[in-house]
Design an enzyme around this catalytic site. Structure first.
Site, PDB file in Angstrom:
ATOM      1  CB  SER A  18      -0.846  -0.011   1.287  1.00 31.59           C
ATOM      2  OG  SER A  18      -1.513   1.216   1.482  1.00 31.59           O
ATOM      3  CE1 TYR A  22      -4.654  -1.998   4.980  1.00 29.03           C
ATOM      4  CE2 TYR A  22      -3.360  -0.026   4.569  1.00 29.03           C
ATOM      5  CZ  TYR A  22      -4.119  -1.076   4.099  1.00 29.03           C
ATOM      6  OH  TYR A  22      -4.340  -1.203   2.740  1.00 29.03           O
TER       7      TYR A  22
HETATM    8  P1  NAD Z   1     -11.632  -5.930  -0.317  1.00 29.18           P
HETATM    9  O1  NAD Z   1     -12.248  -5.822   1.040  1.00 29.18           O
HETATM   10  O2  NAD Z   1     -12.415  -5.550  -1.519  1.00 29.18           O
HETATM   11  O3  NAD Z   1     -11.063  -7.395  -0.550  1.00 29.18           O
HETATM   12  C1  NAD Z   1     -10.367  -8.088   0.446  1.00 29.18           C
HETATM   13  C2  NAD Z   1     -10.314  -9.541   0.086  1.00 29.18           C
HETATM   14  O4  NAD Z   1      -9.620 -10.249   1.129  1.00 29.18           O
HETATM   15  C3  NAD Z   1     -11.707 -10.187  -0.023  1.00 29.18           C
HETATM   16  O5  NAD Z   1     -11.693 -11.163  -1.026  1.00 29.18           O
HETATM   17  C4  NAD Z   1     -11.874 -10.839   1.352  1.00 29.18           C
HETATM   18  O6  NAD Z   1     -12.788 -11.920   1.340  1.00 29.18           O
HETATM   19  C5  NAD Z   1     -10.452 -11.304   1.570  1.00 29.18           C
HETATM   20  N1  NAD Z   1     -10.157 -11.606   2.965  1.00 29.18           N
HETATM   21  C6  NAD Z   1     -10.313 -10.813   4.060  1.00 29.18           C
HETATM   22  N2  NAD Z   1      -9.940 -11.493   5.161  1.00 29.18           N
HETATM   23  C7  NAD Z   1      -9.552 -12.721   4.751  1.00 29.18           C
HETATM   24  C8  NAD Z   1      -9.069 -13.872   5.418  1.00 29.18           C
HETATM   25  N3  NAD Z   1      -8.925 -13.922   6.762  1.00 29.18           N
HETATM   26  N4  NAD Z   1      -8.784 -14.981   4.687  1.00 29.18           N
HETATM   27  C9  NAD Z   1      -8.948 -14.975   3.343  1.00 29.18           C
HETATM   28  N5  NAD Z   1      -9.396 -13.905   2.653  1.00 29.18           N
HETATM   29  C10 NAD Z   1      -9.695 -12.799   3.365  1.00 29.18           C
HETATM   30  O7  NAD Z   1     -10.292  -5.054  -0.190  1.00 29.18           O
HETATM   31  P2  NAD Z   1      -9.284  -4.471  -1.298  1.00 29.18           P
HETATM   32  O8  NAD Z   1      -9.353  -2.997  -1.192  1.00 29.18           O
HETATM   33  O9  NAD Z   1      -9.443  -5.150  -2.599  1.00 29.18           O
HETATM   34  O10 NAD Z   1      -7.900  -4.904  -0.620  1.00 29.18           O
HETATM   35  C11 NAD Z   1      -7.042  -5.898  -1.155  1.00 29.18           C
HETATM   36  C12 NAD Z   1      -5.625  -5.604  -0.708  1.00 29.18           C
HETATM   37  O11 NAD Z   1      -5.214  -4.346  -1.259  1.00 29.18           O
HETATM   38  C13 NAD Z   1      -5.453  -5.495   0.802  1.00 29.18           C
HETATM   39  O12 NAD Z   1      -4.234  -6.082   1.191  1.00 29.18           O
HETATM   40  C14 NAD Z   1      -5.414  -4.004   1.021  1.00 29.18           C
HETATM   41  O13 NAD Z   1      -4.706  -3.657   2.181  1.00 29.18           O
HETATM   42  C15 NAD Z   1      -4.685  -3.554  -0.228  1.00 29.18           C
HETATM   43  N6  NAD Z   1      -4.864  -2.140  -0.548  1.00 29.18           N
HETATM   44  C16 NAD Z   1      -6.093  -1.630  -0.820  1.00 29.18           C
HETATM   45  C17 NAD Z   1      -6.201  -0.285  -1.129  1.00 29.18           C
HETATM   46  C18 NAD Z   1      -7.510   0.350  -1.464  1.00 29.18           C
HETATM   47  O14 NAD Z   1      -7.551   1.588  -1.587  1.00 29.18           O
HETATM   48  N7  NAD Z   1      -8.572  -0.391  -1.670  1.00 29.18           N
HETATM   49  C19 NAD Z   1      -5.079   0.523  -1.129  1.00 29.18           C
HETATM   50  C20 NAD Z   1      -3.843  -0.034  -0.839  1.00 29.18           C
HETATM   51  C21 NAD Z   1      -3.756  -1.370  -0.549  1.00 29.18           C
END
Ligand code: NAD
Length: 263
Positions: free
Chosen positions: A145, A158
């Site tokens: 991130s 985080y």
């Molecule tokens: P999201 O909530 O849309 O998706 C998260 C996914 O992780 C889902 O499929 C959920 O079911 C799965 N998950 C959660 N806990 C779990 C567990 N214990 N076991 C297995 N699966 C699990 O979130 P996102 O925004 O797509 O985030 C995905 C990654 O990207 C994360 O690591 C997040 O930190 C990172 N990220 C997101 C952003 C953003 O702005 N959305 C920015 C930087 C980094």
């Protein structure tokens, strides 16, 4: 991109039932890779996603491993190997968020974030390493991130986990430097997914403003472009990291953040 340059490869993408992980799964499937989906959600919706991806002509399976549990993580890699033949691309993407000042941060939320956003990447990387070394080819892509590079208040667990996964990325890259395995981190800024929508909704109700206004404020506070990055853009970068053009990109942390960390 229509070329199937990942034909014959198999990718395991954690947390791929939603958001960025799903964007990456679609991009790697588009390049021809077999896909092991993982993540939580309603069984029928997950099966619809699995069918959608399989319908593009690649093998696609699903495993419901809980990424907070090391035994489940080992089981996920075993399932990919058993059902799809191997695991030669690992995308450590599953992640959760919790927002509170340190003094009020529940210890169990800290533990869960460290387990899912950081330790899971160690356990999964360890579980795939032997087979990647045996084939002398592999890709480990960690979804860190902008918060792996800089901090924000109220996100202690985080930010710690995301800084940690960047450290882990560098160590794995050095340990595999003389092999055909690479390990890199992608550092998204704001991407409009359910994880971020929740933060937008919380700001809207806390500050008594519209959801649209909260969305604009959240993005503009950090992201000079004023635009969200998209799961498709993150997916395309992950797919590029799987090409031979990226063979010498090792241990890098690649921002996709609208200029957030340039400031
Ligand atoms: P999201 O909530 O849309 O998706 C998260 C996914 O992780 C889902 O499929 C959920 O079911 C799965 N998950 C959660 N806990 C779990 C567990 N214990 N076991 C297995 N699966 C699990 O979130 P996102 O925004 O797509 O985030 C995905 C990654 O990207 C994360 O690591 C997040 O930190 C990172 N990220 C997101 C952003 C953003 O702005 N959305 C920015 C930087 C980094």
């Amino acid at each position: 991109m229509t070329e199937k340059y990942l034909s014959g490869r198999v990718a395991v993408i954690t947390g791929s039932t939603s958001g960025i992980g799903l964007g990456i799964a679609r991009a790697l499937a588009g390049a021809g890779a077999g896909i092991m989906l993982n993540g939580f959600g309603e069984a029928a919706a997950i099966e619809a996603l699995r069918k959608e991806i399989a319908g593009t002509g690649v093998p696609c399976a699903y495993n419901g491993a809980d990424m907070s549990k090391p035994a489940d993580i080992a089981g996920l890699i075993e399932a990919a190997t058993r059902e799809l033949g191997k695991a030669d691309i690992l995308v450590n993407n599953a992640g959760i968020q919790y927002v509170a000042p340190v003094g009020e941060f529940p210890a169990e939320r800290w533990d869960a974030i460290i387990a899912i956003n950081l330790s899971a990447a160690f356990h999964a990387s360890q579980a795939v390493m032997a087979q990647m070394r045996a084939r002398n080819w592999g890709r480990i892509i960690n979804i860190a991130s902008a918060h792996g590079l800089v901090a924000s208040a109220n996100k202690s667990a985080y930010v710690a986990a995301k800084h940690g996964i960047i450290g882990l990325t560098k160590v794995i890259a050095l340990e595999t430097a003389k092999t055909g395995i690479t390990c890199n981190a992608i550092c998204p800024g704001w991407v409009l997914t359910p994880l971020v929508q929740k933060q937008i909704d919380d700001v809207a109700s806390r500050d008594n403003i519209s959801v649209a206004k909260a969305k604009d404020l959240l993005v503009l506070e950090k992201q000079p472009s004023g635009e969200f990055a998209t799961p498709e853009q993150i997916g395309a970068l992950a797919a590029f990291l799987c090409t031979e053009h990226a063979d010498q990109i090792r241990g890098a942390s690649l921002p996709v953040d609208g200029g957030w960390t340039a400031q």
